[in-house]
Design an enzyme around this catalytic site. Structure first.
Site, PDB file in Angstrom:
ATOM      1  N   HIS A   1      -9.014  72.515   5.973  1.00 20.49           N
ATOM      2  CA  HIS A   1      -9.249  71.223   6.640  1.00 20.49           C
ATOM      3  C   HIS A   1      -8.505  71.167   7.970  1.00 20.49           C
ATOM      4  O   HIS A   1      -9.066  70.793   9.008  1.00 20.49           O
ATOM      5  CB  HIS A   1      -8.752  70.070   5.754  1.00 20.49           C
ATOM      6  CG  HIS A   1      -9.608  69.749   4.587  1.00 20.49           C
ATOM      7  ND1 HIS A   1     -10.979  69.660   4.669  1.00 20.49           N
ATOM      8  CD2 HIS A   1      -9.280  69.472   3.294  1.00 20.49           C
ATOM      9  CE1 HIS A   1     -11.464  69.348   3.479  1.00 20.49           C
ATOM     10  NE2 HIS A   1     -10.458  69.231   2.627  1.00 20.49           N
TER      11      HIS A   1
ATOM     12  N   HIS B   1      -7.383  75.258   0.500  1.00 26.71           N
ATOM     13  CA  HIS B   1      -8.256  74.092   0.680  1.00 26.71           C
ATOM     14  C   HIS B   1      -7.733  73.194   1.800  1.00 26.71           C
ATOM     15  O   HIS B   1      -8.481  72.842   2.731  1.00 26.71           O
ATOM     16  CB  HIS B   1      -8.323  73.310  -0.636  1.00 26.71           C
ATOM     17  CG  HIS B   1      -9.179  72.091  -0.597  1.00 26.71           C
ATOM     18  ND1 HIS B   1     -10.433  72.041  -1.158  1.00 26.71           N
ATOM     19  CD2 HIS B   1      -8.969  70.847  -0.054  1.00 26.71           C
ATOM     20  CE1 HIS B   1     -10.956  70.835  -0.963  1.00 26.71           C
ATOM     21  NE2 HIS B   1     -10.080  70.095  -0.304  1.00 26.71           N
ATOM     22  N   GLU B   2      -6.462  72.826   1.720  1.00 26.78           N
ATOM     23  CA  GLU B   2      -5.892  71.920   2.719  1.00 26.78           C
ATOM     24  C   GLU B   2      -5.727  72.603   4.077  1.00 26.78           C
ATOM     25  O   GLU B   2      -5.970  71.984   5.124  1.00 26.78           O
ATOM     26  CB  GLU B   2      -4.554  71.364   2.229  1.00 26.78           C
ATOM     27  CG  GLU B   2      -4.631  70.553   0.943  1.00 26.78           C
ATOM     28  CD  GLU B   2      -5.534  69.336   1.068  1.00 26.78           C
ATOM     29  OE1 GLU B   2      -5.686  68.814   2.192  1.00 26.78           O
ATOM     30  OE2 GLU B   2      -6.086  68.909   0.039  1.00 26.78           O
TER      31      GLU B   2
END
Length: 228
Positions: free
Chosen positions: A28, A24-25
């Site tokens: 980004h 997820h990170e």
């Protein structure tokens, strides 16, 4: 009294959680880099190394305390990926793509976990149950993480998407809530339901929305992957 958590329970939850928050990170950071901002790239956040993304308090201590205290709701977060939106080629629109990258990656991971269920019969018998439990937990965690992060409250991804898409007259006051976003979430998810219980009212609105939405997405992904 501590909850009855075995080493097996830990072994089938830790890996799915680490994969979900790491991807997820990293998503980004990767999309921000591709769209012109190298802040996260220079800090080494475009990586699948979970230790670059884990927040000691938000990822470990806070969920652990809530679990041990038998909280009705588990809450936690990873280390936010720093993004300088002024460096993006089209700041408002690109902010939306950067924000969507995390939840979209979690949905892809959930799809992959659901598809991988079909391969469980090929796994040796002594590892089949462990593999199935990891896939099941990974499927659920990634869906919950995606749905939760799309709540339209800054600094969650959904808040960033809303700020990027709403007219400026609405986007600006919403963006100013970002420093208080975590306090708003804690109030809505934990304090408000506790107050409602004291008053004899059901004020657990956010959790109800999350459960309902998660259920719809879960059933849809199971259907498209042939697991319904």
């Amino acid at each position: 009294m501590l909850p009855n958590i075995s080493l097996y329970d830990v072994s089938v939850w830790v890996l799915p959680v680490l994969i979900a928050i790491t991807f997820h990170e990293a998503a980004h950071a990767f999309v921000a880099h591709r769209l012109g901002d190298n802040t996260a790239w220079q800090l080494g956040r475009v990586t699948f190394n979970p230790f670059k993304h884990i927040d000691p308090f938000g990822t470990v201590l806070l969920p652990g305390v809530l679990l041990l205290s038998h909280s009705p709701f588990l809450f936690g977060y990873a280390k936010p990926v720093p993004v300088n939106f002024r460096n993006l080629k089209h700041p408002r629109l690109d902010m939306v793509w950067v924000a969507l990258a995390g939840p979209a990656t979690n949905i892809i991971l959930a799809l992959l976990a659901a598809l991988a269920f079909h391969a469980v019969p090929l796994v040796p018998a002594n590892a089949a149950q462990w593999t199935a439990d990891n896939l099941k937990n990974g499927f659920l965690i990634n869906i919950v993480l995606a749905i939760f992060n799309m709540l339209p409250i800054p600094p969650l991804d959904g808040g960033r998407v809303a700020v990027g898409l709403l007219p400026r007259v609405l986007a600006y006051p919403l963006s100013r809530l970002e420093p208080y976003g975590m306090l708003i979430l804690i109030g809505a998810l934990i304090l408000l339901p506790l107050l409602g219980a004291q008053l004899g009212l059901n004020l657990d609105v956010i959790s109800a929305i999350l459960r309902t939405t998660t259920g719809y997405v879960l059933r849809a992904l199971l259907f498209v992957t042939g697991n319904a």
